[in-house]
Scaffold this active site. Sequence first.
Site, PDB file in Angstrom:
ATOM      1  N   ASP A  16     -17.156  29.151  44.587  1.00  0.00           N
ATOM      2  CA  ASP A  16     -17.350  28.957  46.028  1.00  0.00           C
ATOM      3  C   ASP A  16     -16.070  28.565  46.754  1.00  0.00           C
ATOM      4  OD1 ASP A  16     -20.128  29.314  45.562  1.00  0.00           O
ATOM      5  OD2 ASP A  16     -20.260  27.223  44.967  1.00  0.00           O
ATOM      6  N   LYS A  19     -13.533  33.180  47.773  1.00  0.00           N
ATOM      7  CA  LYS A  19     -12.893  34.416  47.291  1.00  0.00           C
ATOM      8  C   LYS A  19     -13.223  35.584  48.211  1.00  0.00           C
ATOM      9  CE  LYS A  19     -14.691  33.870  43.148  1.00  0.00           C
ATOM     10  NZ  LYS A  19     -14.858  32.447  42.951  1.00  0.00           N
ATOM     11  N   GLY A  43     -21.868  35.211  44.476  1.00  0.00           N
ATOM     12  CA  GLY A  43     -22.178  35.677  45.821  1.00  0.00           C
ATOM     13  C   GLY A  43     -20.904  35.651  46.637  1.00  0.00           C
ATOM     14  N   HIS A  44     -20.260  36.819  46.754  1.00  0.00           N
ATOM     15  CA  HIS A  44     -19.015  36.878  47.520  1.00  0.00           C
ATOM     16  C   HIS A  44     -19.327  37.369  48.932  1.00  0.00           C
ATOM     17  CE1 HIS A  44     -16.582  37.292  43.545  1.00  0.00           C
ATOM     18  NE2 HIS A  44     -17.211  36.156  43.672  1.00  0.00           N
ATOM     19  N   GLN A 225     -17.405  32.891  39.930  1.00  0.00           N
ATOM     20  CA  GLN A 225     -17.544  31.473  39.597  1.00  0.00           C
ATOM     21  C   GLN A 225     -16.160  30.792  39.623  1.00  0.00           C
ATOM     22  OE1 GLN A 225     -19.452  33.763  37.306  1.00  0.00           O
ATOM     23  NE2 GLN A 225     -20.878  33.554  38.967  1.00  0.00           N
TER      24      GLN A 225
HETATM   25  P1  IMP Z   1     -25.722  30.169  35.811  1.00  0.00           P
HETATM   26  O1  IMP Z   1     -24.436  30.885  35.916  1.00  0.00           O
HETATM   27  O2  IMP Z   1     -26.799  30.706  36.707  1.00  0.00           O
HETATM   28  O3  IMP Z   1     -26.198  30.039  34.396  1.00  0.00           O
HETATM   29  O4  IMP Z   1     -25.498  28.663  36.321  1.00  0.00           O
HETATM   30  C1  IMP Z   1     -24.718  27.736  35.588  1.00  0.00           C
HETATM   31  C2  IMP Z   1     -23.968  26.802  36.516  1.00  0.00           C
HETATM   32  O5  IMP Z   1     -22.970  27.525  37.218  1.00  0.00           O
HETATM   33  C3  IMP Z   1     -24.838  26.147  37.598  1.00  0.00           C
HETATM   34  O6  IMP Z   1     -24.347  24.847  37.842  1.00  0.00           O
HETATM   35  C4  IMP Z   1     -24.609  27.020  38.815  1.00  0.00           C
HETATM   36  O7  IMP Z   1     -24.818  26.330  40.020  1.00  0.00           O
HETATM   37  C5  IMP Z   1     -23.157  27.380  38.628  1.00  0.00           C
HETATM   38  N1  IMP Z   1     -22.794  28.674  39.236  1.00  0.00           N
HETATM   39  C6  IMP Z   1     -23.091  29.895  38.787  1.00  0.00           C
HETATM   40  N2  IMP Z   1     -22.577  30.838  39.583  1.00  0.00           N
HETATM   41  C7  IMP Z   1     -21.915  30.189  40.558  1.00  0.00           C
HETATM   42  C8  IMP Z   1     -21.134  30.641  41.670  1.00  0.00           C
HETATM   43  O8  IMP Z   1     -20.928  31.831  41.930  1.00  0.00           O
HETATM   44  N3  IMP Z   1     -20.600  29.660  42.446  1.00  0.00           N
HETATM   45  C9  IMP Z   1     -20.775  28.335  42.172  1.00  0.00           C
HETATM   46  N4  IMP Z   1     -21.486  27.884  41.138  1.00  0.00           N
HETATM   47  C10 IMP Z   1     -22.050  28.803  40.331  1.00  0.00           C
END
Ligand code: IMP
Length: 422
Positions: A16, A19, A43-44, A225
């Site tokens: 977040d 990007k 989510g970009h 991420q």
């Molecule tokens: P998962 O990727 O859905 O398994 O989530 C694992 C952890 O990564 C959680 O704390 C999510 O909130 C975090 N997370 C996953 N994708 C994102 C992202 O694109 N931005 C911020 N946090 C993320």
Amino acid sequence: MTKGKVDALLGIVFGDEGKGKVVDFFTPRYDVVARFAGGPNAGHTIIFDGKKFVLRSIPSGIFDEGKTNIIGNGCVIAPDLFMAEARELEAAGYDIAPRLHISRRAHLILPTHRVLDRAYEAAKGKNKVGTTGKGIGPAYSDKAARVGLRVGDIEENFEEKYRALKERHEQILRDLHYTDYDIAEEEKLWMEGVEYMRRFKLSNTEAEINRALTEGKSVLAEGAQGSLLDIDHGTYPFVSSSSTTAGGVCTGLGVAPNTIDRVFGIFKAYSTRVGSGPFPVELFDETGETLRRIGHEYGAVTGRNRRCGWIDLVALKYAIMINGVTDLVMMKGDVLDEFETIKVCTAYKKGDEVVTEMPYDTEGYEAVYEELPGWQTPLTEIREEKDFPPAFSAYIAYLEKQLAVRISIVSVGPDREATIIR
Ligand code: IMP
């Protein structure tokens, strides 16, 4: 950007970092834009010409006809969500099929992976990861367990392979006593998504990328991420399940380490985190609330409140080291405009112990801060560095000195123009 080389654009904290805004700035310079890790948990948000798109699995070069976009082998892909995302772009007039290639080695996220994601989270009680619920962890677990389904599997005997994996998942769910779910509708859409995917070039993208490099083309590896959510180097177990760091570019695209040129590390002028896990700089007071409100810190995928705090140099130094960051990109400087004093976390402490190097586990550590004067001047309309208020220039200089990497790009507002190259 160097011809025949790969540059990486990575979020280097908890994701977040914004990007979506800078890729718009980066992508025109590259011939190929490739995603190397993650899936629809990302989510970009991309805004241009008054239109807003949220890209989840599709690389950000998709809006430009002349570019090849690649979903690499390190990614996981949910056919139904991919179809929804792609159709939205098609409805907006983008003919994306010719410009999007999907690795046959990328793994598929099944509807039952999403049920498993919920079931595992429910079973964790108070230690929930706070996942996005998109089935990311279970899909990567199956990949590591060597039972996963890959995009290439849809080319032959797919129904059979699908049924076998689904049955395996159903058995696990029964064992977990997690049986109250119904995926009938979801599964129909998912299968439709599988059919839809066939119109794209499903290819050996590692060969394609390496060919492009040999031909002198430039490649942008678009991260998803953030580094502290990396399965190896993040705040395990509160992480995502892929390699989000620079090493993931090599494994997730099939490019050699010596093809990587620049590594752009994106961070915000303050800190945020979504989901659970230790976060030493988290503010539970009014300042945290103010950062959330001014920075619009609500998740792009889940809509959850993001946890907010001051910038964390312990985390940033660690991420710079792990990734070999060559250039820093600082986002959302303007969110700090109204603060009289700005704090910077320079160390963590637990009891009498003070550390400046990222500990094995940050749980139980508190932030140690230094204070800098705020600029209390709106930055958003500024387009040139010479117009920065002195206190903002001092904040940048302080960060550069501490981090020992140049901040090459500074963003001071949501507009494309509010991006200053230094
Ligand atoms: P998962 O990727 O859905 O398994 O989530 C694992 C952890 O990564 C959680 O704390 C999510 O909130 C975090 N997370 C996953 N994708 C994102 C992202 O694109 N931005 C911020 N946090 C993320």
